[in-house]
Design a protein around this motif. Structure first.
Motif, PDB file in Angstrom:
ATOM      1  N   LYS A  15       1.011  -1.046   0.053  1.00  0.00           N
ATOM      2  CA  LYS A  15       0.044   0.157  -0.078  1.00  0.00           C
ATOM      3  C   LYS A  15       0.870   1.162   0.012  1.00  0.00           C
ATOM      4  N   ILE A  16       0.355   2.343  -0.932  1.00  0.00           N
ATOM      5  CA  ILE A  16       1.172   3.445  -0.815  1.00  0.00           C
ATOM      6  C   ILE A  16       0.403   4.515  -0.531  1.00  0.00           C
ATOM      7  N   ALA A  17       1.243   5.578   0.533  1.00  0.00           N
ATOM      8  CA  ALA A  17       0.216   6.470   1.042  1.00  0.00           C
ATOM      9  C   ALA A  17       1.251   7.770   0.948  1.00  0.00           C
ATOM     10  N   LEU A  18       0.585   8.901   0.566  1.00  0.00           N
ATOM     11  CA  LEU A  18       1.017  10.293   0.956  1.00  0.00           C
ATOM     12  C   LEU A  18       0.846  10.682   2.344  1.00  0.00           C
TER      13      LEU A  18
ATOM     14  N   GLU B 142       2.099  -5.604   4.627  1.00  0.00           N
ATOM     15  CA  GLU B 142       1.585  -6.196   6.002  1.00  0.00           C
ATOM     16  C   GLU B 142       1.833  -5.273   7.081  1.00  0.00           C
ATOM     17  N   ASP B 143       1.527  -3.843   6.773  1.00  0.00           N
ATOM     18  CA  ASP B 143       1.597  -2.826   7.872  1.00  0.00           C
ATOM     19  C   ASP B 143       2.720  -2.533   8.456  1.00  0.00           C
ATOM     20  N   VAL B 144       3.817  -2.973   7.703  1.00  0.00           N
ATOM     21  CA  VAL B 144       5.199  -2.575   7.795  1.00  0.00           C
ATOM     22  C   VAL B 144       5.853  -1.678   6.720  1.00  0.00           C
ATOM     23  N   PRO B 145       6.098  -0.570   7.050  1.00  0.00           N
ATOM     24  CA  PRO B 145       7.041   0.361   6.246  1.00  0.00           C
ATOM     25  C   PRO B 145       8.069  -0.311   5.509  1.00  0.00           C
ATOM     26  N   VAL B 146       8.020  -0.337   4.059  1.00  0.00           N
ATOM     27  CA  VAL B 146       9.163  -0.973   3.692  1.00  0.00           C
ATOM     28  C   VAL B 146       9.742  -0.261   2.489  1.00  0.00           C
ATOM     29  N   GLY B 147       9.313   1.091   2.083  1.00  0.00           N
ATOM     30  CA  GLY B 147       9.874   1.725   1.131  1.00  0.00           C
ATOM     31  C   GLY B 147       9.367   3.252   1.027  1.00  0.00           C
ATOM     32  N   ILE B 148      10.191   4.169   0.661  1.00  0.00           N
ATOM     33  CA  ILE B 148       9.830   5.584   0.603  1.00  0.00           C
ATOM     34  C   ILE B 148      10.190   6.129  -0.600  1.00  0.00           C
ATOM     35  N   THR B 149       9.837   7.396  -0.858  1.00  0.00           N
ATOM     36  CA  THR B 149      10.157   8.348  -1.721  1.00  0.00           C
ATOM     37  C   THR B 149       9.793   9.500  -1.389  1.00  0.00           C
ATOM     38  N   MET B 150      10.772  10.755  -1.873  1.00  0.00           N
ATOM     39  CA  MET B 150      10.002  11.863  -1.700  1.00  0.00           C
ATOM     40  C   MET B 150      10.050  12.941  -3.041  1.00  0.00           C
ATOM     41  N   THR B 151       9.224  13.827  -3.031  1.00  0.00           N
ATOM     42  CA  THR B 151       8.970  14.707  -4.160  1.00  0.00           C
ATOM     43  C   THR B 151       8.981  16.223  -3.722  1.00  0.00           C
TER      44      THR B 151
END
Length: 244
Positions: free
Chosen positions: A111-114, A164-173
């Protein structure tokens, strides 16, 4: 403003925001940006395709002046020749994608969320520092790479991928210079090769579907970006100098 100028202006906006939020000394002119990071290193960016002779001399001085954290010199225009000054050169692709429909995304595993919740900042920062990695900010210290002041800037956006509710990746814009700049598309090593980077990019591009998207890509990442419609504008010269 041309496409390359948009990309350079966006990157300059990022490094200016980082310098201000980290309370680092910095100088910005029409031709260059210099950020003094101390043990984090000096960042030098060429902002003009045709700097004056005096500016070229100053840029060479900044590239070779001693720095406890080393020097990174970014020149998308190829305007300054630093050959013979003891620096190491590599080239990275500056890429752009014009607003257009995206290819179909396979069913994502994340799942991806801002997020605009400050409570997420330590997790975002830790993933960037450890997984990208941001070597000059290791070992990790909370708030050193991405201070709270950076999180609060209107032009900066953070996206988090969870599995599975664990943060696994990020990005910034960064919304600046007439484009949406994409930085630090990062997945934790144990969750790579699952399509998480592609899923992050889809959400980011959908969020910024009203403007061009720009980024700088290492060779290994270019096939992903090209499959999403990015085109290479130029090969930017990146020079680096060891700590001294």
């Amino acid at each position: 403003m041309g496409d390359l100028e948009r990309a350079v202006a966006n990157a300059a906006a990022l490094w200016t925001a980082l310098a201000e939020s980290r309370e680092q000394e910095h100088v910005r002119t029409d031709s260059y940006l210099v950020v003094e990071g101390g043990r984090r290193g000096r960042r030098v960016m060429v902002l003009s395709p045709s700097p004056s002779a005096a500016d070229v001399d100053e840029l060479k001085a900044q590239a070779t002046r001693p720095s406890a954290g080393g020097v990174t010199f970014e020149d998308a225009y190829g305007a300054v020749d630093l050959s013979g000054l003891g620096l190491v050169k590599r080239q990275l692709a500056v890429m752009i994608r014009q607003p257009s429909p995206l290819p179909e995304l396979p069913t994502p595993v994340v799942k991806i969320a801002l997020t605009d919740d400050p409570k997420d900042l330590p997790t975002i920062e830790r993933i960037a520092v450890d997984a990208f990695p941001l070597e000059t900010f290791q070992p990790y210290g909370q708030g050193e790479a991405f201070p709270r002041a950076l999180f609060e800037r209107d032009e900066i956006n953070y996206f988090v991928a969870t599995r599975e509710d664990v943060p696994v990746g990020i990005t910034m814009t960064v919304e600046a210079g007439g484009s949406a700049g994409i930085y630090w598309v990062t997945t934790l090593p144990e969750h790579r090769s699952l399509g998480i980077g592609r899923a992050l990019m889809h959400v980011v591009l959908e969020h910024h579907d009203d403007r061009p998207a720009t980024l700088t890509a290492a060779t290994a990442a270019r096939p992903l970006y090209e499959s999403l419609g990015f085109e290479t504008l130029t090969m930017s010269s990146w020079w680096s100098g060891a700590p001294s």
